[in-house]
Design a protein around this motif. Structure first.
Motif, PDB file in Angstrom:
ATOM      1  N   PHE A  21      40.583  44.103  46.026  1.00 41.64           N
ATOM      2  CA  PHE A  21      40.062  45.179  45.237  1.00 41.64           C
ATOM      3  C   PHE A  21      38.822  44.554  44.575  1.00 41.64           C
ATOM      4  O   PHE A  21      37.591  45.330  44.681  1.00 41.64           O
ATOM      5  CB  PHE A  21      41.037  45.385  44.021  1.00 41.64           C
ATOM      6  CG  PHE A  21      40.959  45.715  42.994  1.00 41.64           C
ATOM      7  CD1 PHE A  21      40.344  47.064  42.632  1.00 41.64           C
ATOM      8  CD2 PHE A  21      41.104  45.134  41.738  1.00 41.64           C
ATOM      9  CE1 PHE A  21      39.683  47.626  41.361  1.00 41.64           C
ATOM     10  CE2 PHE A  21      40.711  45.828  40.284  1.00 41.64           C
ATOM     11  CZ  PHE A  21      40.170  46.956  40.159  1.00 41.64           C
ATOM     12  N   GLY A  23      37.000  41.923  45.420  1.00 35.99           N
ATOM     13  CA  GLY A  23      35.804  41.704  46.555  1.00 35.99           C
ATOM     14  C   GLY A  23      34.946  42.910  46.999  1.00 35.99           C
ATOM     15  O   GLY A  23      33.856  42.790  47.372  1.00 35.99           O
ATOM     16  N   TYR A  40      34.944  37.060  54.206  1.00 36.81           N
ATOM     17  CA  TYR A  40      35.991  36.031  54.816  1.00 36.81           C
ATOM     18  C   TYR A  40      37.304  36.362  54.210  1.00 36.81           C
ATOM     19  O   TYR A  40      37.387  36.017  53.090  1.00 36.81           O
ATOM     20  CB  TYR A  40      35.723  34.622  54.768  1.00 36.81           C
ATOM     21  CG  TYR A  40      36.258  33.719  55.659  1.00 36.81           C
ATOM     22  CD1 TYR A  40      35.916  33.086  56.820  1.00 36.81           C
ATOM     23  CD2 TYR A  40      37.703  33.196  55.054  1.00 36.81           C
ATOM     24  CE1 TYR A  40      36.730  31.784  57.493  1.00 36.81           C
ATOM     25  CE2 TYR A  40      38.378  32.415  55.890  1.00 36.81           C
ATOM     26  CZ  TYR A  40      37.840  31.665  56.921  1.00 36.81           C
ATOM     27  OH  TYR A  40      38.603  30.941  57.530  1.00 36.81           O
ATOM     28  N   VAL A  42      41.535  37.026  55.344  1.00 33.73           N
ATOM     29  CA  VAL A  42      42.574  37.177  56.398  1.00 33.73           C
ATOM     30  C   VAL A  42      43.003  38.590  56.684  1.00 33.73           C
ATOM     31  O   VAL A  42      43.224  38.837  58.085  1.00 33.73           O
ATOM     32  CB  VAL A  42      43.968  36.301  55.909  1.00 33.73           C
ATOM     33  CG1 VAL A  42      45.057  37.313  54.786  1.00 33.73           C
ATOM     34  CG2 VAL A  42      44.796  36.065  56.988  1.00 33.73           C
ATOM     35  N   PRO A  45      44.294  43.722  52.244  1.00 30.25           N
ATOM     36  CA  PRO A  45      45.764  43.607  51.739  1.00 30.25           C
ATOM     37  C   PRO A  45      46.506  44.927  51.279  1.00 30.25           C
ATOM     38  O   PRO A  45      47.623  44.868  51.016  1.00 30.25           O
ATOM     39  CB  PRO A  45      45.223  42.953  50.291  1.00 30.25           C
ATOM     40  CG  PRO A  45      43.843  43.298  50.067  1.00 30.25           C
ATOM     41  CD  PRO A  45      43.314  43.380  51.342  1.00 30.25           C
ATOM     42  N   ALA A  63      39.976  35.960  58.798  1.00 30.51           N
ATOM     43  CA  ALA A  63      40.365  34.592  59.219  1.00 30.51           C
ATOM     44  C   ALA A  63      41.067  34.157  57.898  1.00 30.51           C
ATOM     45  O   ALA A  63      40.845  34.361  56.751  1.00 30.51           O
ATOM     46  CB  ALA A  63      39.271  33.769  59.561  1.00 30.51           C
ATOM     47  N   ASP A  64      41.809  32.961  58.140  1.00 29.38           N
ATOM     48  CA  ASP A  64      42.675  32.538  57.064  1.00 29.38           C
ATOM     49  C   ASP A  64      41.775  31.395  56.230  1.00 29.38           C
ATOM     50  O   ASP A  64      41.091  30.570  56.819  1.00 29.38           O
ATOM     51  CB  ASP A  64      43.974  31.915  57.543  1.00 29.38           C
ATOM     52  CG  ASP A  64      44.860  31.683  56.406  1.00 29.38           C
ATOM     53  OD1 ASP A  64      44.820  31.107  55.495  1.00 29.38           O
ATOM     54  OD2 ASP A  64      46.133  32.300  56.782  1.00 29.38           O
ATOM     55  N   ILE A  65      42.010  31.242  54.961  1.00 31.18           N
ATOM     56  CA  ILE A  65      41.259  30.436  54.200  1.00 31.18           C
ATOM     57  C   ILE A  65      41.999  28.919  54.223  1.00 31.18           C
ATOM     58  O   ILE A  65      41.358  27.848  53.914  1.00 31.18           O
ATOM     59  CB  ILE A  65      41.275  30.812  52.544  1.00 31.18           C
ATOM     60  CG1 ILE A  65      40.028  30.445  51.698  1.00 31.18           C
ATOM     61  CG2 ILE A  65      42.592  30.865  51.860  1.00 31.18           C
ATOM     62  CD1 ILE A  65      38.646  30.681  52.071  1.00 31.18           C
ATOM     63  N   LEU A  86      37.038  34.195  46.033  1.00 30.48           N
ATOM     64  CA  LEU A  86      37.868  35.170  45.420  1.00 30.48           C
ATOM     65  C   LEU A  86      39.468  35.195  46.170  1.00 30.48           C
ATOM     66  O   LEU A  86      40.535  35.704  45.961  1.00 30.48           O
ATOM     67  CB  LEU A  86      37.668  36.608  45.513  1.00 30.48           C
ATOM     68  CG  LEU A  86      36.654  37.086  44.428  1.00 30.48           C
ATOM     69  CD1 LEU A  86      35.085  36.557  45.028  1.00 30.48           C
ATOM     70  CD2 LEU A  86      36.464  38.649  44.067  1.00 30.48           C
ATOM     71  N   ALA A  87      39.217  34.798  47.744  1.00 33.95           N
ATOM     72  CA  ALA A  87      40.536  34.883  48.396  1.00 33.95           C
ATOM     73  C   ALA A  87      41.581  34.317  47.697  1.00 33.95           C
ATOM     74  O   ALA A  87      41.567  32.946  47.400  1.00 33.95           O
ATOM     75  CB  ALA A  87      40.119  34.203  49.826  1.00 33.95           C
ATOM     76  N   ALA A  88      42.680  34.797  47.606  1.00 31.64           N
ATOM     77  CA  ALA A  88      44.105  34.213  46.908  1.00 31.64           C
ATOM     78  C   ALA A  88      45.286  35.210  46.922  1.00 31.64           C
ATOM     79  O   ALA A  88      45.043  36.484  47.720  1.00 31.64           O
ATOM     80  CB  ALA A  88      43.734  34.107  45.432  1.00 31.64           C
ATOM     81  N   ILE A 129      36.744  31.953  41.452  1.00 35.28           N
ATOM     82  CA  ILE A 129      37.471  32.774  40.752  1.00 35.28           C
ATOM     83  C   ILE A 129      38.939  32.477  40.573  1.00 35.28           C
ATOM     84  O   ILE A 129      39.745  32.299  41.458  1.00 35.28           O
ATOM     85  CB  ILE A 129      37.318  34.391  41.565  1.00 35.28           C
ATOM     86  CG1 ILE A 129      35.966  34.795  42.007  1.00 35.28           C
ATOM     87  CG2 ILE A 129      37.887  35.412  40.374  1.00 35.28           C
ATOM     88  CD1 ILE A 129      34.919  34.384  41.035  1.00 35.28           C
ATOM     89  N   THR A 130      39.175  32.243  39.177  1.00 37.54           N
ATOM     90  CA  THR A 130      40.604  31.905  38.896  1.00 37.54           C
ATOM     91  C   THR A 130      41.116  33.017  37.984  1.00 37.54           C
ATOM     92  O   THR A 130      40.977  34.046  38.499  1.00 37.54           O
ATOM     93  CB  THR A 130      40.697  30.501  38.486  1.00 37.54           C
ATOM     94  OG1 THR A 130      40.005  30.219  37.159  1.00 37.54           O
ATOM     95  CG2 THR A 130      40.099  29.317  39.116  1.00 37.54           C
ATOM     96  N   THR A 131      41.676  32.592  36.895  1.00 36.30           N
ATOM     97  CA  THR A 131      42.300  33.745  36.000  1.00 36.30           C
ATOM     98  C   THR A 131      42.568  33.390  34.475  1.00 36.30           C
ATOM     99  O   THR A 131      42.266  32.229  34.313  1.00 36.30           O
ATOM    100  CB  THR A 131      43.700  33.999  36.642  1.00 36.30           C
ATOM    101  OG1 THR A 131      44.281  34.965  35.791  1.00 36.30           O
ATOM    102  CG2 THR A 131      44.534  32.808  37.046  1.00 36.30           C
ATOM    103  N   ARG A 206      51.269  46.263  39.760  1.00 33.58           N
ATOM    104  CA  ARG A 206      50.025  46.120  38.866  1.00 33.58           C
ATOM    105  C   ARG A 206      50.215  47.661  38.127  1.00 33.58           C
ATOM    106  O   ARG A 206      50.235  48.597  38.794  1.00 33.58           O
ATOM    107  CB  ARG A 206      48.664  45.995  39.450  1.00 33.58           C
ATOM    108  CG  ARG A 206      48.369  44.432  39.726  1.00 33.58           C
ATOM    109  CD  ARG A 206      47.038  44.523  39.783  1.00 33.58           C
ATOM    110  NE  ARG A 206      46.673  43.062  40.585  1.00 33.58           N
ATOM    111  CZ  ARG A 206      45.630  42.765  41.553  1.00 33.58           C
ATOM    112  NH1 ARG A 206      44.919  43.762  41.897  1.00 33.58           N
ATOM    113  NH2 ARG A 206      45.633  41.457  41.648  1.00 33.58           N
TER     114      ARG A 206
END
Ligand SMILES: NC(=O)c1ccc[n+]([C@@H]2O[C@H](COP(=O)([O-])OP(=O)(O)OC[C@H]3O[C@@H](n4cnc5c(N)ncnc54)[C@H](O)[C@@H]3O)[C@@H](O)[C@H]2O)c1
Length: 357
Positions: A21, A23, A40, A42, A45, A63-65, A86-88, A129-131, A206
């Motif tokens: 979203f 990204g 980049y 995976v 989502p 690809a996977d982080i 941002l990948a998480a 990017i955390t939160t 959400r």
């Protein structure tokens, strides 16, 4: 589009989590700025997804982080000057079910991104990017400052707090500010944003996506924690903050290589139910109910103190909560009417940025 003094024009920018979203909005904005984006992620989502609706122009890598070798080879090949990470696994409720995956993706993923910097010296800046959920939350209702203690009750929050510790460890140990331009050329910052809302979020559990799904299928929305207080903000708010932060790091301003809160003004910090009531009013008085089921723990009070970003970065929230919700309502109606969503998103970015502050 002339923004951020053209610093992103022709810059190679790696965005991890580009299909998500936030990204997707970030990639579109970077595209408008003339950046060359390498994405980049995976997977995509959600289905539908903003990424597929707007198709931002980028080199699109799946690809996977967690795969350090692959990530490192992509960075070596494309040589980005800046990375937005941002990948998480970003969902609190899912983190109770997919706990190890949440820790591996979020913590090891972040360590992998930072580890690549040791040998890829051309990367000048990283924005992780955390939160807002990284803070030790004693539910006092006091807005969190960047200097407050880290914590994390649920696995998602704990994983993101752990990311913050990983980030400062890499910054202290390998990219120390006192050695900048002597032994290394890389500045690393972290960004902690509040509850992000906006058109194009199709994630599970959400509030806004759940509301939109309910409206589109003529069902009643079920809400979980009506009294929970969240720092709601339109997705373009933190993204403008990430871009401003990245621009300063690219300019070599090392005082910006630290952590930053991006949230709404105090008056826009609202409860879940207040937000739902506004949305329902705008969709033919749509109805909602409050779930009686026992829920896993989620924070009740979550407020961010944004005075540092306002004072030092000169970043300010541009849309108050009513404006933000109106933009989401516009977006959703355009989506219902099958309009060109790429065009709608471009218009929203331009309107957002051109607003006189
Ligand atoms: N949406 C919010 O309210 C909010 C608030 C604060 C912080 N954040 C943070 O912002 C970032 C983006 O969130 P979002 O809402 O866009 O999430 P999202 O679920 O829409 O997107 C997540 C992205 O990460 C990618 N990803 C997930 N696991 C991966 C893996 N193992 N390897 C590579 N890529 C992987 C997905 O493919 C996707 O591109 C996350 O770091 C999240 O924690 C989100």
């Amino acid at each position: 589009m002339m923004m951020f003094n053209n610093i992103y024009k022709n810059k190679k920018v790696l965005v991890t989590g580009h299909t998500g979203f936030k990204g997707s909005w970030l990639c579109l904005w970077l595209e408008l700025l003339g950046a060359k984006v390498i994405g980049y992620s995976v997977d995509i989502p959600t289905k539908p997804s903003l990424f597929e609706l707007i198709k931002p122009k980028c080199i699109d890598i799946r690809a996977d982080i967690k795969d350090f070798k692959k990530l490192n080879s992509v960075i070596k090949k494309y040589k980005p000057e800046i990375i937005f990470h941002l990948a998480a696994q970003p969902l609190v409720r899912l983190s109770y079910k997919e706990t190890l995956n949440t820790f591996n993706t979020n913590v090891i993923g972040t360590a992998n991104v930072l580890e690549t910097l040791k040998e890829n010296k051309f990367v000048k800046a990283v924005v992780c990017i955390t939160t807002d959920k990284v803070y030790l939350n004693n539910e006092t209702g006091k807005p969190f400052k960047e200097t407050d203690s880290l914590g994390g009750y649920d696995p998602y929050s704990a994983s993101k707090a752990a990311c913050e510790i990983v980030i400062s460890s890499y910054r202290n140990s390998f990219f120390n500010l006192k050695d900048y331009k002597k032994t290394h050329n890389t500045l690393i910052a972290s960004a902690r944003a509040g509850n992000v809302i906006g058109g194009g979020d199709f994630a599970k559990d959400r509030l806004i996506p759940d509301f939109i799904k309910a409206v589109l299928s003529n069902k009643k929305l079920e809400i979980r924690s009506p009294k929970a207080i969240r720092p709601w903000q339109h997705v373009l708010e933190p993204i403008s903050g990430y871009l401003m932060l990245g621009a300063n790091l690219l300019k070599g301003k090392k005082e910006f290589a630290q952590s930053w809160n991006f949230g709404p003004e105090k008056k826009d910090i609202k409860t879940v139910e207040q937000i739902v009531k506004i949305l329902c009013k705008n969709f033919n008085n749509a109805k909602y109910t409050v779930s009686k089921a026992k829920q896993p723990h989620e924070a009740h009070y979550l407020k961010l103190d944004i005075s540092k970003a306002k004072k030092e970065l000169k970043w300010v929230p541009r849309w108050n909560i009513n404006n933000a919700l109106n933009k989401i309502i516009d977006w959703t109606k355009a989506y219902q009417q099958k309009k060109d969503m790429r065009k709608v998103c471009v218009e929203q970015i331009e309107t957002f940025w051109n607003k006189k502050i």
